[in-house]
Design a protein around this motif. Structure first.
Motif, PDB file in Angstrom:
ATOM      1  N   THR A   1      27.468  43.837   3.959  1.00 21.42           N
ATOM      2  CA  THR A   1      27.045  44.439   5.014  1.00 21.42           C
ATOM      3  C   THR A   1      26.095  43.234   5.659  1.00 21.42           C
ATOM      4  N   GLN A   2      25.448  42.547   5.008  1.00 18.68           N
ATOM      5  CA  GLN A   2      24.547  41.395   5.556  1.00 18.68           C
ATOM      6  C   GLN A   2      25.384  40.137   6.405  1.00 18.68           C
ATOM      7  N   LEU A   3      26.682  40.121   5.757  1.00 19.61           N
ATOM      8  CA  LEU A   3      27.627  39.117   6.405  1.00 19.61           C
ATOM      9  C   LEU A   3      27.834  39.443   7.852  1.00 19.61           C
ATOM     10  N   VAL A   4      28.305  41.127   7.656  1.00 21.01           N
ATOM     11  CA  VAL A   4      28.764  41.747   9.006  1.00 21.01           C
ATOM     12  C   VAL A   4      27.467  41.658  10.030  1.00 21.01           C
ATOM     13  N   ALA A   5      26.380  41.972   9.542  1.00 17.27           N
ATOM     14  CA  ALA A   5      25.201  41.775  10.430  1.00 17.27           C
ATOM     15  C   ALA A   5      25.085  40.215  10.853  1.00 17.27           C
ATOM     16  N   HIS A   6      25.392  39.479  10.330  1.00 18.95           N
ATOM     17  CA  HIS A   6      25.384  38.042  10.443  1.00 18.95           C
ATOM     18  C   HIS A   6      26.679  37.668  11.679  1.00 18.95           C
ATOM     19  N   SER A   7      27.563  38.049  11.450  1.00 27.12           N
ATOM     20  CA  SER A   7      28.643  37.719  12.509  1.00 27.12           C
ATOM     21  C   SER A   7      28.417  38.599  13.896  1.00 27.12           C
ATOM     22  N   VAL A   8      27.994  39.771  13.779  1.00 25.30           N
ATOM     23  CA  VAL A   8      27.622  40.448  14.898  1.00 25.30           C
ATOM     24  C   VAL A   8      26.602  39.490  15.679  1.00 25.30           C
ATOM     25  N   ALA A   9      25.511  39.356  14.941  1.00 19.26           N
ATOM     26  CA  ALA A   9      24.311  38.626  15.488  1.00 19.26           C
ATOM     27  C   ALA A   9      24.652  37.383  16.172  1.00 19.26           C
ATOM     28  N   THR A  10      25.509  36.630  15.388  1.00 17.94           N
ATOM     29  CA  THR A  10      25.810  35.124  16.003  1.00 17.94           C
ATOM     30  C   THR A  10      26.434  35.509  17.533  1.00 17.94           C
ATOM     31  N   PHE A  11      27.558  36.217  17.466  1.00 16.14           N
ATOM     32  CA  PHE A  11      28.189  36.272  18.884  1.00 16.14           C
ATOM     33  C   PHE A  11      27.388  37.023  19.722  1.00 16.14           C
ATOM     34  N   ALA A  12      26.801  38.033  19.468  1.00 16.65           N
ATOM     35  CA  ALA A  12      26.031  38.700  20.338  1.00 16.65           C
ATOM     36  C   ALA A  12      24.894  37.844  20.920  1.00 16.65           C
ATOM     37  N   ALA A  13      24.546  36.990  20.483  1.00 21.45           N
ATOM     38  CA  ALA A  13      23.499  36.030  20.903  1.00 21.45           C
ATOM     39  C   ALA A  13      24.279  34.868  21.829  1.00 21.45           C
TER      40      ALA A  13
END
Length: 507
Positions: free
Chosen positions: A465-477
């Motif tokens: 779930t932390q990795l999912v958060a990372h993937s979302v945050a990376t491309f959202a930014a």
């Protein structure tokens, strides 16, 4: 566009099965439009990851299991299969949790017709033997009158992909067809058109054969899959001119019901550059589906919840697909109804299915640009880099059509994802890499009644779930360094090499 008050969000989901529509990228009906105001910091991957807790995830799992138990009256056990009370309440739960997030997201439902099948009883007798590997194909119709049919086997020529492969004497008999080239549904349809009363599709290899007939056809006949090992002596007899009298029996139903996808999108962020993530809201009929895919769908809900503390530069779209277990129905429908210009706005799709298998491995789909739409490999490498940065081992798994990324890849949208394993066998090497037990399934309760709260590994679920958060945050930014979308086109190489559509083999 139809606006909804907050109080009517859940009602919209609860009554959606009676309504159909032609959807846009976010379906135009059942959308809550709001203005997002206020100043928040730009999403930061480390900060977003830090907000993910095991406690929150398992609170959601407890709620989902209670929801699955609402199906006990009709199924005699907990389940969230489409068409059940458990699935309806799953959708209501997602909607109610999104409602709590205020005006951060646009919310929509996307109703669609879903084909589902159930086999109640089956039996295949070939000569004097009852093959252990005989298994009815998913979405198979029943035998005539839901009664046993008695007929000789007839060996079909080549691989049964042409009408000319079916001899005249197959009429009134049971067609015996080798796997290969075309879909199982096409073989069953051709057998039915030739007058066969049933069909057996046998593997071209020693192993068993469990597949689906796909979209129902009036010419489909009751169809079994059979292992190559048990088929081999039968083929030899038929080639020698021996008669193999047989019995085929399938009691089944194939129905069309209405269900719905749920899709939300950030109000903020560039709508022409959208990062999309998805998991499926349904389980199989045999169990509550807390790992498959409660773990993925709840991961999305938790990340979507924590994302509301931040602003985004690129829009983020979350999807909860219905009917994945019946053959990727919801995601197929969504992508099939996307106009070309909306297809191009999705920069990539990330699939999260089974995040916490008890005998887990950290698995990354081996999506390469050589086979898949450009950008898939860069997404794969993002996962690899994150695991490496945390000192965690990982392994590549085939990108073979077994989950909801399939329709996206087939329609030119870059994709990828992570998983922790299903019915596959953990190797000795993987035992050394991840712990657990070699020789056992990654998820010993895969598609079973025991896929409950105790079937989710807390460490794997939190990490992923932390990795999912990372993937979302990376491309959202930012999409800096990520390939721009190419014109939407079919991924021909991928289609040629892909044998699965969801959990079922299709050819």
């Amino acid at each position: 566009m139809i606006g909804f008050s907050r109080l009517s969000l859940i009602a919209a989901v609860a009554t959606v099965s009676a309504q159909l529509q032609q959807p846009l990228f976010i379906p135009s009906e059942h959308v809550l439009e709001t203005e997002h105001t206020g100043s928040k910091p730009l999403v930061d991957t480390e900060s977003l990851q830090a907000r993910i807790t095991t406690e929150n995830l398992f609170k959601r799992a407890d709620a989902l299991y209670d929801i699955a138990k609402s199906s006990e009256e009709h199924f005699n056990h907990p389940t969230r299969v489409i068409g059940s009370e458990g699935h309806r309440k799953t959708l209501e739960y997602v909607a109610s949790e999104i409602e709590k997030l205020g005006d951060y997201y646009k919310f929509s439902t996307q109703p669609f017709p879903a084909v589902m099948g159930q086999v109640f009883q089956s039996r295949l007798v070939l000569g004097h033997s009852v093959p252990e590997s005989a298994y009815p194909m998913s979405l198979t119709p029943p035998t005539s009158g839901k009664e046993p049919v008695y007929a000789d086997l007839v060996l079909v020529g080549n691989v049964g992909c042409e009408a000319s492969d079916y001899p005249e004497d197959v009429s009134g008999k049971i067609a015996f067809i080798r796997r290969g080239t075309c879909s199982f549904g096409a073989k069953s349809e051709l057998a039915g058109a030739a007058g066969a009363v049933a069909a057996v599709i046998y593997n071209s290899e020693a192993g068993g054969l469990s597949g689906t007939l796909g979209t129902p056809s009036p010419n489909h006949v009751a169809t079994f899959g059979l292992s190559g090992k048990e088929a081999e002596p039968v083929v030899e007899k038929l080639k020698a001119g021996d008669v193999v009298d047989s019995i085929a029996f399938i009691d089944s139903v194939v129905n069309t019901i209405n269900t719905t996808n749920i899709i939300i999108q950030t109000v903020e962020g560039d709508p022409d550059n959208c990062v999309m993530v998805g998991g499926h809201s349904d389980s199989v009929s045999d169990g509550p589906g807390i790992n498959d895919d409660g773990s993925g769908s709840l991961t999305l809900l938790e990340v979507a919840t924590q994302l509301t503390h931040y602003s985004v530069k690129n829009c983020v779209r979350f999807a909860w697909w219905a009917g994945e277990e019946e053959g990727l129905l919801g995601s197929d429908y969504y992508v099939a109804t996307l106009p070309d210009e909306e297809n191009m706005k999705i920069r990539l799709f990330m699939d999260y299915d089974m995040m916490g298998s008890p005998n887990f491995a950290y698995q990354v789909y081996n999506a390469t640009n050589a086979v898949n739409p450009t950008g898939s490999e860069q997404l794969r490498d993002l996962y690899v880099d994150w695991y490496t940065s945390k000192g965690l081992n990982y392994t590549f798994i085939p990108f073979d059509g077994r989950s909801d990324y399939d329709a996206f890849i087939r329609n030119g949208i870059p994709g990828g994802g992570i998983a922790t394993g299903a019915e596959g066998i953990k190797t000795k090497e993987e035992e050394l890499m991840f712990g657990g037990k070699a020789g056992d399934w990654y998820d010993p309760c895969y598609h079973q009644l025991c896929d409950d709260i105790g079937n989710v590994n807390a460490t794997a679920w939190l990490v992923n779930t932390q990795l999912v958060a990372h993937s979302v945050a990376t491309f959202a930014a930012s999409f800096e360094g990520f390939p721009k979308r190419e014109a939407a086109k079919a991924a021909s190489v991928y289609e040629e090499e892909t044998l699965y559509h969801g959990r079922y083999l299709v050819r």
